[in-house]
Design a protein around this motif. Sequence first.
Motif, PDB file in Angstrom:
ATOM      1  N   VAL A  50      -8.891   6.456   6.841  1.00 37.24           N
ATOM      2  CA  VAL A  50     -10.462   7.771   6.450  1.00 37.24           C
ATOM      3  C   VAL A  50      -8.951   8.848   6.130  1.00 37.24           C
ATOM      4  N   ARG A  51     -10.752   9.622   5.180  1.00 39.49           N
ATOM      5  CA  ARG A  51      -8.916  10.470   4.556  1.00 39.49           C
ATOM      6  C   ARG A  51     -10.103  11.908   4.903  1.00 39.49           C
ATOM      7  N   ILE A  52      -9.803  12.965   5.143  1.00 38.46           N
ATOM      8  CA  ILE A  52     -10.664  14.067   5.958  1.00 38.46           C
ATOM      9  C   ILE A  52      -9.672  15.383   5.774  1.00 38.46           C
ATOM     10  N   ASP A  53     -10.804  16.590   4.344  1.00 37.84           N
ATOM     11  CA  ASP A  53      -9.424  17.037   4.040  1.00 37.84           C
ATOM     12  C   ASP A  53      -8.911  17.212   2.938  1.00 37.84           C
ATOM     13  N   GLY A  54      -8.398  15.941   2.462  1.00 38.90           N
ATOM     14  CA  GLY A  54      -7.380  15.496   2.043  1.00 38.90           C
ATOM     15  C   GLY A  54      -6.511  15.006   2.698  1.00 38.90           C
ATOM     16  N   LYS A  55      -6.382  14.732   4.178  1.00 35.18           N
ATOM     17  CA  LYS A  55      -4.753  14.153   4.805  1.00 35.18           C
ATOM     18  C   LYS A  55      -5.707  12.339   5.173  1.00 35.18           C
ATOM     19  N   SER A  56      -4.660  11.783   4.731  1.00 37.43           N
ATOM     20  CA  SER A  56      -5.378  10.006   5.296  1.00 37.43           C
ATOM     21  C   SER A  56      -5.083  10.649   6.853  1.00 37.43           C
ATOM     22  N   TYR A  57      -5.648   8.857   7.982  1.00 36.16           N
ATOM     23  CA  TYR A  57      -5.311   8.544   9.536  1.00 36.16           C
ATOM     24  C   TYR A  57      -5.245   7.490   9.605  1.00 36.16           C
ATOM     25  N   PHE A  58      -4.706   6.717   9.860  1.00 32.68           N
ATOM     26  CA  PHE A  58      -4.975   5.474  10.872  1.00 32.68           C
ATOM     27  C   PHE A  58      -6.509   5.742  11.841  1.00 32.68           C
ATOM     28  N   VAL A  59      -6.926   4.438  11.985  1.00 33.42           N
ATOM     29  CA  VAL A  59      -8.595   4.201  12.086  1.00 33.42           C
ATOM     30  C   VAL A  59      -8.306   3.157  13.949  1.00 33.42           C
ATOM     31  N   ASP A  60      -9.008   4.141  14.848  1.00 33.30           N
ATOM     32  CA  ASP A  60      -8.763   3.456  15.826  1.00 33.30           C
ATOM     33  C   ASP A  60     -10.250   2.782  16.188  1.00 33.30           C
ATOM     34  N   GLY A  61     -10.447   2.495  16.656  1.00 34.89           N
ATOM     35  CA  GLY A  61     -12.256   2.217  17.348  1.00 34.89           C
ATOM     36  C   GLY A  61     -12.896   0.467  16.177  1.00 34.89           C
ATOM     37  N   VAL A  62     -13.011   0.402  15.137  1.00 32.72           N
ATOM     38  CA  VAL A  62     -13.317   0.426  13.734  1.00 32.72           C
ATOM     39  C   VAL A  62     -12.052  -0.689  13.054  1.00 32.72           C
ATOM     40  N   LYS A  63     -11.793  -1.883  12.518  1.00 36.02           N
ATOM     41  CA  LYS A  63     -11.808  -2.463  11.883  1.00 36.02           C
ATOM     42  C   LYS A  63     -11.364  -3.446  10.840  1.00 36.02           C
ATOM     43  N   ILE A  64     -10.112  -3.207   9.875  1.00 31.92           N
ATOM     44  CA  ILE A  64     -11.251  -3.378   8.706  1.00 31.92           C
ATOM     45  C   ILE A  64     -11.938  -3.994   7.934  1.00 31.92           C
ATOM     46  N   ASP A  65     -11.972  -5.497   8.358  1.00 35.09           N
ATOM     47  CA  ASP A  65     -12.278  -6.378   8.552  1.00 35.09           C
ATOM     48  C   ASP A  65     -13.217  -6.940   8.590  1.00 35.09           C
ATOM     49  N   GLN A  66     -13.925  -6.224  10.011  1.00 35.38           N
ATOM     50  CA  GLN A  66     -15.543  -5.595  10.048  1.00 35.38           C
ATOM     51  C   GLN A  66     -16.512  -5.565   9.276  1.00 35.38           C
ATOM     52  N   HIS A  67     -15.834  -5.827   8.041  1.00 35.10           N
ATOM     53  CA  HIS A  67     -17.541  -4.752   6.994  1.00 35.10           C
ATOM     54  C   HIS A  67     -16.674  -5.555   5.785  1.00 35.10           C
ATOM     55  N   GLY A  68     -16.980  -6.928   6.175  1.00 35.65           N
ATOM     56  CA  GLY A  68     -15.802  -7.798   4.759  1.00 35.65           C
ATOM     57  C   GLY A  68     -14.847  -7.976   4.406  1.00 35.65           C
ATOM     58  N   ASP A  69     -14.566  -8.813   3.454  1.00 30.91           N
ATOM     59  CA  ASP A  69     -13.588  -9.272   3.047  1.00 30.91           C
ATOM     60  C   ASP A  69     -12.182  -7.772   2.737  1.00 30.91           C
ATOM     61  N   ALA A  70     -11.342  -7.591   3.201  1.00 29.50           N
ATOM     62  CA  ALA A  70     -10.907  -6.435   2.823  1.00 29.50           C
ATOM     63  C   ALA A  70     -10.401  -6.727   1.396  1.00 29.50           C
ATOM     64  N   HIS A  71      -9.665  -7.956   1.043  1.00 31.45           N
ATOM     65  CA  HIS A  71      -9.457  -8.106  -0.705  1.00 31.45           C
ATOM     66  C   HIS A  71     -10.563  -8.429  -1.369  1.00 31.45           C
ATOM     67  N   ALA A  72     -11.772  -8.589  -0.521  1.00 32.21           N
ATOM     68  CA  ALA A  72     -12.440  -8.892  -1.972  1.00 32.21           C
ATOM     69  C   ALA A  72     -13.001  -7.379  -2.890  1.00 32.21           C
ATOM     70  N   LYS A  73     -13.056  -7.884  -4.297  1.00 32.88           N
ATOM     71  CA  LYS A  73     -13.503  -7.142  -4.750  1.00 32.88           C
ATOM     72  C   LYS A  73     -13.404  -5.595  -5.031  1.00 32.88           C
TER      73      LYS A  73
END
Length: 106
Positions: A50-73
């Motif tokens: 996530v990017r909050i106020d211009g700073k990026s943080y890796f996320v714990d609690g949700v995985k990248i592929d839980q919302h579809g194929d990460a490499h799809a369009k």
Amino acid sequence: MKKTFSLLLLFTAFLMNAQEKKNAQKTQFVEVSCGQCKFGMKSGGCDLAVRIDGKSYFVDGVKIDQHGDAHAKDGFCEAIRDAEVVGQVKNNRFVVSYFKLLPKEQ
């Protein structure tokens, strides 16, 4: 004695309520994507960030592929999306307790 006890009970209730408000986490609207592919973060692979106020943080609690194929369009490795989240930054990571991916803008 009853007045003292009543005041003590009232004061305790006030302190407990104040502590609950302090610990309450607010809903935020953030940008979300692959930290490595779209936010330029260093990692061993494609991980949700996530990017909050211009700073990026890796996320714990949700995985990248839980919302579809990460490499799809429209996947997280190809697009930056908006999300509604609740959580907090701990140890330079965003620990999420609620995550809702918002619809794509047309």
